[in-house]
Design an enzyme around this catalytic site. Structure first.
Site, PDB file in Angstrom:
ATOM      1  N   HIS A 131       0.640  -0.869   0.368  1.00 41.49           N
ATOM      2  CA  HIS A 131      -0.156  -0.434  -0.374  1.00 41.49           C
ATOM      3  C   HIS A 131       1.159   1.483  -0.134  1.00 41.49           C
ATOM      4  CE1 HIS A 131      -3.716   2.649   1.637  1.00 41.49           C
ATOM      5  NE2 HIS A 131      -2.638   3.318   2.053  1.00 41.49           N
ATOM      6  N   GLU A 132       1.651   1.709   0.969  1.00 35.60           N
ATOM      7  CA  GLU A 132       2.537   2.319   1.111  1.00 35.60           C
ATOM      8  C   GLU A 132       3.661   2.696  -0.342  1.00 35.60           C
ATOM      9  OE1 GLU A 132       2.313   4.889   3.298  1.00 35.60           O
ATOM     10  OE2 GLU A 132       1.415   3.508   4.479  1.00 35.60           O
ATOM     11  N   HIS A 135       1.867   4.363  -2.729  1.00 38.36           N
ATOM     12  CA  HIS A 135       1.686   5.096  -2.675  1.00 38.36           C
ATOM     13  C   HIS A 135       2.746   6.005  -3.692  1.00 38.36           C
ATOM     14  CE1 HIS A 135      -1.627   6.522  -0.275  1.00 38.36           C
ATOM     15  NE2 HIS A 135      -1.537   5.813   0.719  1.00 38.36           N
ATOM     16  N   GLU A 207      -6.139   6.803  -1.078  1.00 41.47           N
ATOM     17  CA  GLU A 207      -6.227   5.641  -0.250  1.00 41.47           C
ATOM     18  C   GLU A 207      -6.922   4.397  -1.360  1.00 41.47           C
ATOM     19  OE1 GLU A 207      -4.870   5.028   2.404  1.00 41.47           O
ATOM     20  OE2 GLU A 207      -3.860   7.505   1.959  1.00 41.47           O
TER      21      GLU A 207
END
Length: 290
Positions: A131-132, A135, A207
């Protein structure tokens, strides 16, 4: 569409910074100072966003020798995400959370707290890291850091302006000139509020995309869904410290969002994110082919 919305919100945030500078100084000089301040703030965030965010949470760099398993896991996820290996940092906190920062994939860092490393299983932690790094791949880390820095500058100017209102008021009473006190009061109250709303809206637009990116990288959206549920339950037990302006960088809001309206939420609801991840399971063949 999300990218356009993000750029529009950043432009609006910069315009708000220029406006409050105009009210604070007045006239053309205030307008010029506001434009320069917005430019310097954006440029500073561009080059120093990673150091600012890491310092806010007192993150310490980790080497492969210090944490070989974690380092290998991050390296594996970065390879699958097709981005360079980011720097790895440890946040000395029992709070379970994580964030990524950096102006582009070549200057990125991922930071994890001691709490999240101890709490999650390997596949759950892999989902969080994916997930990070999503980003990072999408350059959300720069966008969020710029938004946080501009919002912080607006709040600082508004606070400074509130301190000067008394002297402005006395000066106005003497010569009946100067800024309108009511206008100044509204600016002091509304500017930080508007900056916060805009900053949080930027955060929420990114998100779901990062969750979907993690599902694409790991091919295991359920692991991230489990991680989010555990992080949500743990967040109220051991909240993370640091500057609240950087809360949108975190994988999950460290404060329970039940009492917050969607307008002031840093993230979409955890329930919505989990449901979206579980729905992605049926789309795994499609995600794999993209």
């Amino acid at each position: 569409m999300n990218q356009f919305k993000t750029l529009a919100l950043l432009a609006l945030l910069s315009a708000l910074l220029i406006s409050i500078s105009y009210f604070f100084i007045g006239g053309v000089a205030g307008l010029v100072v506001g434009i320069l301040l917005a430019a310097v703030t954006n440029l500073g965030s561009w080059f120093y966003s990673d150091q600012i965010a890491l310092a806010a949470y007192k993150a310490q760099p980790l080497t492969r020798e210090q944490a070989p398993q974690l380092y290998t896991l991050v390296e594996s996820v970065a390879q699958r995400a097709q981005i360079p290996m980011p720097a790895v940092y440890l946040v000395p906190s029992e709070a379970a959370n994580a964030f990524a920062t950096g102006r582009d994939p070549q200057h990125a860092a991922v930071a994890l707290t001691e709490g999240i490393i101890n709490l999650l299983s390997t596949d759950e932690l892999e989902g969080v890291i994916a997930h990070e790094l999503s980003h990072v791949r999408n350059r959300d880390t720069l966008t969020q850091a710029v938004a946080a820095t501009i919002a912080g500058a607006i709040s600082f100017l508004a606070q400074t302006l509130s301190y000067g209102m008394w002297s402005m008021g006395s000066s106005r009473s003497e010569n009946n000139r100067g800024p309108n006190p009511l206008g100044l009061l509204l600016m002091v109250i509304l500017a930080p509020l508007a900056a916060t709303v805009i900053q949080l809206a930027i955060s929420r637009t990114r998100e779901f995309a990062a969750d979907a990116g993690a599902a694409q990288i790991t091919k295991n959206p359920r692991a991230l869904a489990r991680a989010l549920e555990r992080l949500e339950n743990q967040g109220t037990v051991a909240p993370i410290g640091g500057n609240p302006a950087f809360t949108p960088l975190l994988i999950i809001n460290p404060i329970s969002g039940e009492f917050l309206s969607s307008l002031f939420a840093t993230h979409p609801s955890t329930e919505a994110r989990i449901n979206n991840l579980l729905a992605l399971e049926s789309q795994l063949p499609k995600l794999t082919s993209n």
